[in-house]
Design a protein around this motif. Structure first.
Motif, PDB file in Angstrom:
ATOM      1  N   ASP A 241      18.633 -31.930 -13.216  1.00  0.00           N
ATOM      2  CA  ASP A 241      19.038 -31.155 -14.385  1.00  0.00           C
ATOM      3  C   ASP A 241      19.809 -29.933 -13.929  1.00  0.00           C
ATOM      4  OD1 ASP A 241      17.815 -32.837 -16.208  1.00  0.00           O
ATOM      5  OD2 ASP A 241      15.915 -31.766 -16.112  1.00  0.00           O
ATOM      6  N   ASP A 242      20.966 -29.711 -14.545  1.00  0.00           N
ATOM      7  CA  ASP A 242      21.759 -28.525 -14.254  1.00  0.00           C
ATOM      8  C   ASP A 242      21.318 -27.436 -15.233  1.00  0.00           C
ATOM      9  OD1 ASP A 242      23.606 -26.535 -13.813  1.00  0.00           O
ATOM     10  OD2 ASP A 242      25.314 -27.896 -13.761  1.00  0.00           O
ATOM     11  N   LEU A 243      20.475 -26.541 -14.758  1.00  0.00           N
ATOM     12  CA  LEU A 243      19.895 -25.502 -15.600  1.00  0.00           C
ATOM     13  C   LEU A 243      20.897 -24.414 -15.972  1.00  0.00           C
ATOM     14  CD1 LEU A 243      16.524 -25.190 -13.667  1.00  0.00           C
ATOM     15  CD2 LEU A 243      16.951 -26.476 -15.761  1.00  0.00           C
TER      16      LEU A 243
ATOM     17  N   LYS B 252      26.293 -26.207  -8.309  1.00  0.00           N
ATOM     18  CA  LYS B 252      26.228 -25.025  -7.440  1.00  0.00           C
ATOM     19  C   LYS B 252      26.900 -23.858  -8.162  1.00  0.00           C
ATOM     20  CE  LYS B 252      24.637 -27.269  -3.834  1.00  0.00           C
ATOM     21  NZ  LYS B 252      23.246 -27.230  -3.518  1.00  0.00           N
ATOM     22  N   VAL B 253      26.165 -22.760  -8.296  1.00  0.00           N
ATOM     23  CA  VAL B 253      26.693 -21.572  -8.957  1.00  0.00           C
ATOM     24  C   VAL B 253      26.858 -20.478  -7.912  1.00  0.00           C
ATOM     25  CG1 VAL B 253      26.316 -19.855 -10.764  1.00  0.00           C
ATOM     26  CG2 VAL B 253      25.497 -22.177 -11.089  1.00  0.00           C
TER      27      VAL B 253
ATOM     28  N   ILE C 221      25.996 -14.993  -3.426  1.00  0.00           N
ATOM     29  CA  ILE C 221      24.912 -15.965  -3.287  1.00  0.00           C
ATOM     30  C   ILE C 221      25.333 -17.268  -3.966  1.00  0.00           C
ATOM     31  CG2 ILE C 221      22.485 -16.469  -3.810  1.00  0.00           C
ATOM     32  CD1 ILE C 221      22.659 -14.051  -2.019  1.00  0.00           C
ATOM     33  N   VAL C 222      25.087 -18.396  -3.291  1.00  0.00           N
ATOM     34  CA  VAL C 222      25.315 -19.711  -3.886  1.00  0.00           C
ATOM     35  C   VAL C 222      23.952 -20.303  -4.227  1.00  0.00           C
ATOM     36  CG1 VAL C 222      26.283 -22.009  -3.569  1.00  0.00           C
ATOM     37  CG2 VAL C 222      27.431 -20.033  -2.559  1.00  0.00           C
ATOM     38  N   LEU C 223      23.764 -20.663  -5.493  1.00  0.00           N
ATOM     39  CA  LEU C 223      22.474 -21.154  -5.977  1.00  0.00           C
ATOM     40  C   LEU C 223      22.566 -22.608  -6.420  1.00  0.00           C
ATOM     41  CD1 LEU C 223      21.797 -18.000  -8.101  1.00  0.00           C
ATOM     42  CD2 LEU C 223      20.508 -18.645  -6.082  1.00  0.00           C
ATOM     43  N   ASP C 224      21.481 -23.340  -6.221  1.00  0.00           N
ATOM     44  CA  ASP C 224      21.352 -24.729  -6.666  1.00  0.00           C
ATOM     45  C   ASP C 224      20.834 -24.718  -8.106  1.00  0.00           C
ATOM     46  OD1 ASP C 224      20.560 -27.344  -7.188  1.00  0.00           O
ATOM     47  OD2 ASP C 224      19.671 -27.638  -5.218  1.00  0.00           O
ATOM     48  N   SER C 225      21.631 -25.224  -9.035  1.00  0.00           N
ATOM     49  CA  SER C 225      21.272 -25.187 -10.453  1.00  0.00           C
ATOM     50  C   SER C 225      20.080 -26.065 -10.822  1.00  0.00           C
ATOM     51  CB  SER C 225      22.470 -25.586 -11.313  1.00  0.00           C
ATOM     52  OG  SER C 225      23.380 -24.525 -11.397  1.00  0.00           O
TER      53      SER C 225
ATOM     54  N   LEU D 218      19.368 -19.197 -14.134  1.00  0.00           N
ATOM     55  CA  LEU D 218      19.764 -17.797 -14.218  1.00  0.00           C
ATOM     56  C   LEU D 218      19.680 -17.315 -15.661  1.00  0.00           C
ATOM     57  CD1 LEU D 218      22.814 -17.999 -11.817  1.00  0.00           C
ATOM     58  CD2 LEU D 218      20.597 -16.949 -11.326  1.00  0.00           C
ATOM     59  N   LEU D 219      19.436 -16.020 -15.817  1.00  0.00           N
ATOM     60  CA  LEU D 219      19.299 -15.429 -17.142  1.00  0.00           C
ATOM     61  C   LEU D 219      20.582 -14.706 -17.514  1.00  0.00           C
ATOM     62  CD1 LEU D 219      15.763 -13.875 -16.590  1.00  0.00           C
ATOM     63  CD2 LEU D 219      16.320 -16.056 -17.684  1.00  0.00           C
ATOM     64  N   PRO D 220      21.207 -15.078 -18.631  1.00  0.00           N
ATOM     65  CA  PRO D 220      22.416 -14.372 -19.043  1.00  0.00           C
ATOM     66  C   PRO D 220      22.099 -12.922 -19.427  1.00  0.00           C
ATOM     67  CG  PRO D 220      21.881 -16.126 -20.602  1.00  0.00           C
ATOM     68  CD  PRO D 220      20.853 -16.153 -19.522  1.00  0.00           C
ATOM     69  N   VAL D 221      23.037 -12.034 -19.134  1.00  0.00           N
ATOM     70  CA  VAL D 221      22.900 -10.620 -19.470  1.00  0.00           C
ATOM     71  C   VAL D 221      23.928 -10.303 -20.550  1.00  0.00           C
ATOM     72  CG1 VAL D 221      23.178  -8.265 -18.598  1.00  0.00           C
ATOM     73  CG2 VAL D 221      22.098 -10.005 -17.160  1.00  0.00           C
TER      74      VAL D 221
END
Length: 60
Positions: free
Chosen positions: A2-4, A34-35, A45-49, A54-57
Motif C-alpha cells: 500500500d502506498d500510504l 518512494k517519497v 530523506i527518502v522514505l518508503d511509502s 506522512l502527515l500533511p501540514v
C-alpha cells in the motif's frame, strides 16, 4: 504494498509522525512508492511509502 503517501505531490509540506524533531519537510518527489522530502532539521530523506504515512501540514 500500500502506498500510504500516494496523494502527496512535490511542494506539499509534511511531518513524519515518529520524528517530530525533524520539523516540517517539503516533498521533492513521489515516485514508485518512494517519497523524497527535505526536512528543516534532518535534511534530505527518502522514505518508503509502504512503511510510513506522512502527515500533511496546512499552513494558514
Amino acid at each position: 504494498m500500500d502506498d500510504l503517501n500516494a496523494f502527496l505531490e512535490p511542494g506539499m509540506l509534511v511531518k513524519h509522525p515518529q520524528k517530530p524533531d525533524w520539523g516540517v519537510g517539503q516533498v521533492q518527489s513521489n515516485i514508485g512508492g518512494k517519497v523524497t522530502v527535505i526536512f528543516r532539521e534532518a535534511g534530505k530523506i527518502v522514505l518508503d511509502s509502504s512503511r510510513v504515512a506522512l502527515l500533511p501540514v496546512i499552513e494558514t
